[in-house]
Design an enzyme around this catalytic site. Structure first.
Site, mmCIF file in Angstrom:
data_model
loop_
_atom_site.group_PDB
_atom_site.id
_atom_site.type_symbol
_atom_site.label_atom_id
_atom_site.label_comp_id
_atom_site.label_asym_id
_atom_site.label_seq_id
_atom_site.Cartn_x
_atom_site.Cartn_y
_atom_site.Cartn_z
ATOM 1 N N HIS A 234 3.563 18.137 -14.218
ATOM 2 C CA HIS A 234 2.892 18.935 -15.250
ATOM 3 C C HIS A 234 2.890 20.390 -14.790
ATOM 4 O O HIS A 234 2.652 20.688 -13.612
ATOM 5 C CB HIS A 234 1.460 18.425 -15.438
ATOM 6 C CG HIS A 234 0.610 19.377 -16.217
ATOM 7 N ND1 HIS A 234 0.961 19.817 -17.470
ATOM 8 C CD2 HIS A 234 -0.551 20.021 -15.891
ATOM 9 C CE1 HIS A 234 0.040 20.666 -17.892
ATOM 10 N NE2 HIS A 234 -0.881 20.804 -16.959
ATOM 11 N N CYS B 32 -4.006 17.498 -20.021
ATOM 12 C CA CYS B 32 -2.698 17.757 -19.402
ATOM 13 C C CYS B 32 -1.996 16.477 -18.957
ATOM 14 O O CYS B 32 -0.806 16.497 -18.641
ATOM 15 C CB CYS B 32 -2.850 18.718 -18.233
ATOM 16 S SG CYS B 32 -3.453 20.316 -18.776
ATOM 17 N N ASN C 71 1.379 26.989 -19.355
ATOM 18 C CA ASN C 71 0.869 25.621 -19.426
ATOM 19 C C ASN C 71 0.739 25.230 -20.902
ATOM 20 O O ASN C 71 -0.153 25.711 -21.595
ATOM 21 C CB ASN C 71 -0.491 25.551 -18.712
ATOM 22 C CG ASN C 71 -1.075 24.147 -18.697
ATOM 23 O OD1 ASN C 71 -0.580 23.247 -19.372
ATOM 24 N ND2 ASN C 71 -2.133 23.966 -17.920
HETATM 25 N N1 ACO Z 1 -6.071 39.036 -13.767
HETATM 26 C C1 ACO Z 1 -6.636 39.666 -12.716
HETATM 27 N N2 ACO Z 1 -7.681 39.170 -12.020
HETATM 28 C C2 ACO Z 1 -8.141 37.971 -12.418
HETATM 29 C C3 ACO Z 1 -7.597 37.271 -13.485
HETATM 30 C C4 ACO Z 1 -6.524 37.851 -14.170
HETATM 31 N N3 ACO Z 1 -5.916 37.226 -15.220
HETATM 32 N N4 ACO Z 1 -8.276 36.116 -13.630
HETATM 33 C C5 ACO Z 1 -9.215 36.076 -12.668
HETATM 34 N N5 ACO Z 1 -9.144 37.207 -11.941
HETATM 35 C C6 ACO Z 1 -9.966 37.596 -10.815
HETATM 36 C C7 ACO Z 1 -11.311 36.937 -10.795
HETATM 37 O O1 ACO Z 1 -12.218 37.636 -11.634
HETATM 38 C C8 ACO Z 1 -11.698 37.037 -9.341
HETATM 39 O O2 ACO Z 1 -12.156 38.323 -9.086
HETATM 40 P P1 ACO Z 1 -13.391 38.555 -8.078
HETATM 41 O O3 ACO Z 1 -12.901 38.014 -6.751
HETATM 42 O O4 ACO Z 1 -13.572 40.025 -8.123
HETATM 43 O O5 ACO Z 1 -14.500 37.748 -8.637
HETATM 44 C C9 ACO Z 1 -10.341 36.882 -8.637
HETATM 45 O O6 ACO Z 1 -9.324 37.163 -9.613
HETATM 46 C C10 ACO Z 1 -10.115 35.502 -8.086
HETATM 47 O O7 ACO Z 1 -10.450 34.557 -9.085
HETATM 48 P P2 ACO Z 1 -10.214 33.026 -8.908
HETATM 49 O O8 ACO Z 1 -10.585 32.301 -10.179
HETATM 50 O O9 ACO Z 1 -10.843 32.561 -7.649
HETATM 51 O O10 ACO Z 1 -8.619 33.035 -8.733
HETATM 52 P P3 ACO Z 1 -7.692 31.883 -8.276
HETATM 53 O O11 ACO Z 1 -6.877 32.308 -7.140
HETATM 54 O O12 ACO Z 1 -8.401 30.562 -8.180
HETATM 55 O O13 ACO Z 1 -6.684 31.769 -9.519
HETATM 56 C C11 ACO Z 1 -6.375 30.409 -11.460
HETATM 57 C C12 ACO Z 1 -7.183 31.504 -10.820
HETATM 58 C C13 ACO Z 1 -4.948 30.883 -11.630
HETATM 59 C C14 ACO Z 1 -6.986 30.080 -12.832
HETATM 60 C C15 ACO Z 1 -6.382 29.149 -10.558
HETATM 61 O O14 ACO Z 1 -7.687 28.850 -10.165
HETATM 62 C C16 ACO Z 1 -5.798 27.949 -11.234
HETATM 63 O O15 ACO Z 1 -4.624 27.900 -11.535
HETATM 64 N N6 ACO Z 1 -6.606 26.904 -11.434
HETATM 65 C C17 ACO Z 1 -6.102 25.694 -12.050
HETATM 66 C C18 ACO Z 1 -6.552 25.734 -13.436
HETATM 67 C C19 ACO Z 1 -5.584 25.170 -14.388
HETATM 68 O O16 ACO Z 1 -4.384 25.243 -14.256
HETATM 69 N N7 ACO Z 1 -6.132 24.631 -15.465
HETATM 70 C C20 ACO Z 1 -5.348 24.187 -16.538
HETATM 71 C C21 ACO Z 1 -5.661 22.855 -16.954
HETATM 72 S S1 ACO Z 1 -5.783 21.697 -15.672
HETATM 73 C C22 ACO Z 1 -4.301 21.516 -15.174
HETATM 74 O O17 ACO Z 1 -3.386 21.745 -15.944
HETATM 75 C C23 ACO Z 1 -4.029 21.018 -13.860
#
Ligand code: ACO
Length: 344
Positions: free
Chosen positions: A254, A114, A284
């Site tokens: 980004h 990214c 993204n």
């Molecule tokens: N729909 C519904 N529920 C979901 C989904 C979905 N698409 N995805 C995950 N969940 C659930 C999980 O299973 C979990 O359930 P549980 O509590 O019963 O186990 C719950 O939601 C919470 O999951 P988390 O992973 O803790 O959710 P979080 O609030 O962290 O959000 C996300 C997830 C959006 C991926 C976030 O962590 C994020 O944006 N991380 C950054 C990752 C990123 O952007 N990477 C890209 C490359 S790096 C960069 O560009 C910076």
């Protein structure tokens, strides 16, 4: 030494939209969860199996060439930032060179996830500053759908496909890439990666069965590092140049997650009207997000506008860039209109 200025922008978006409603039919998710956790409403997907990153990158370059009225033979070098090349080799830059007819160019791909566009921009800028290059094409392009597991709800909602390009040329004045701050740290490489397909785990039935050719990440951990890394990178470049919030026309972050963007802007003290955001429409798109923001907002930009770019990605890779925009966007818009009128 002349600064390297962005003098033209081009972009390509596949036509097909993959909405949150479409994803609800693929995995156990819902529109509200996706919007509130990420800010994404839809993303673009390149469905044609015979087209990939080089096709999108070439189209973005072609868009730039037409808008700028550029002869492709004038291009000295092509840098393509991507983690989804059509194949390991030849490099995407070679495929783009051939497609656009840049017969005098050399080039290469740059892999920094990214942060790819940011790293490619600073590399291209130094090639201009060296005095050995007059025109460097920098492209951010990723077909993320090619490495996304559409059965994994935690990743498939995040990514989209796109390409966007900028042209770098020496600036006659004081506009262009003024400074950059960039870092890598492999300590957390395993938090965000595509583990299969390289020389460590070449493709086998086993690696495919285990889904090792898909992007894998520990989202919550990546989120934490991304928020911290982006805020610190922005702070570093602002401190170095004693930039206050009133000096900055736009933060161009980004586009990984609306919450990461909001937190970065808040830590910098910037109101949301000073932050370029289009994650809601494209998701993204990895190396394409920052130049795609330029393409979206080009018409508003004026020569001398101070922009702070900031990114964080797999590796980890992260950084920031301070640049002064080099041309009035309205001119680009007028040029486009006259092309359109001439074409009628
Ligand atoms: N729909 C519904 N529920 C979901 C989904 C979905 N698409 N995805 C995950 N969940 C659930 C999980 O299973 C979990 O359930 P549980 O509590 O019963 O186990 C719950 O939601 C919470 O999951 P988390 O992973 O803790 O959710 P979080 O609030 O962290 O959000 C996300 C997830 C959006 C991926 C976030 O962590 C994020 O944006 N991380 C950054 C990752 C990123 O952007 N990477 C890209 C490359 S790096 C960069 O560009 C910076």
């Amino acid at each position: 030494m002349s600064y390297a200025a962005i003098t033209a922008v081009g972009h390509f978006l596949p036509e097909e939209r993959l909405t949150n409603a479409d994803l609800e039919r693929l995995v156990d998710t819902d529109d509200e969860w996706i919007r509130t956790r990420t800010g994404i409403r839809e993303r673009r997907i390149l469905r044609d199996p015979d087209k990939a990153t080089a096709y999108m990158a070439s189209n973005a370059a072609q868009d730039l060439i037409e808008k700028r009225g550029l002869d492709p033979e004038e291009i000295d070098a092509i840098i393509v930032a991507t983690i989804t090349p059509d194949m390991f080799f030849p490099a995407t830059a070679c495929l783009v060179q051939h497609e656009i007819g840049a017969s005098k160019a050399w080039g290469f791909d740059l892999s920094a996830a990214c942060s790819g566009f940011l790293f490619a921009l600073s590399t291209g800028a130094q090639m201009i500053e060296s005095g050995r290059h007059e025109k460097v094409l920098v492209i951010g392009a990723d077909k993320m759908s090619g490495i996304t597991n559409f059965e994994d709800r935690s990743t498939c909602v995040l990514f989209g496909d796109a390409a966007a390009a900028v042209l770098l040329e020496p600036d006659p004045g004081d506009c262009g890439v003024i400074d950059f701050y960039q870092r890598v740290d492999g300590k957390h490489a395993g938090l965000l990666s595509m583990p299969g397909g390289g020389s460590l785990r070449p493709p086998t039935y086993e690696t495919v069965a285990k889904g090792m050719h898909f992007l894998q990440q520990q989202g919550r951990a990546v989120f934490k590092y991304a928020v911290d890394g982006m805020a610190r990178a922005a702070e570093e470049i602002m401190d170095r140049h004693q930039l206050g919030i009133d000096d900055i026309r736009y933060l161009v972050p980004h586009q990984a997650n609306q919450r990461i963007i909001d937190t970065t802007a808040r830590k910098m003290g910037l109101d949301s009207d000073k932050v370029m955001v289009n994650i809601d429409r494209y998701g993204n798109t990895t190396a394409a997000t920052i130049p795609l923001c330029f393409a979206d907002r080009e018409e508003e930009l004026r020569r001398g506008d101070a922009l702070v770019l900031v990114a964080f990605g797999g590796g980890f890779t992260w950084g920031s860039c301070y640049l002064r925009w080099a041309y009035d966007g309205s001119k680009a818009a007028r040029a486009r209109e006259s092309y359109a009128t001439a074409a009628l």
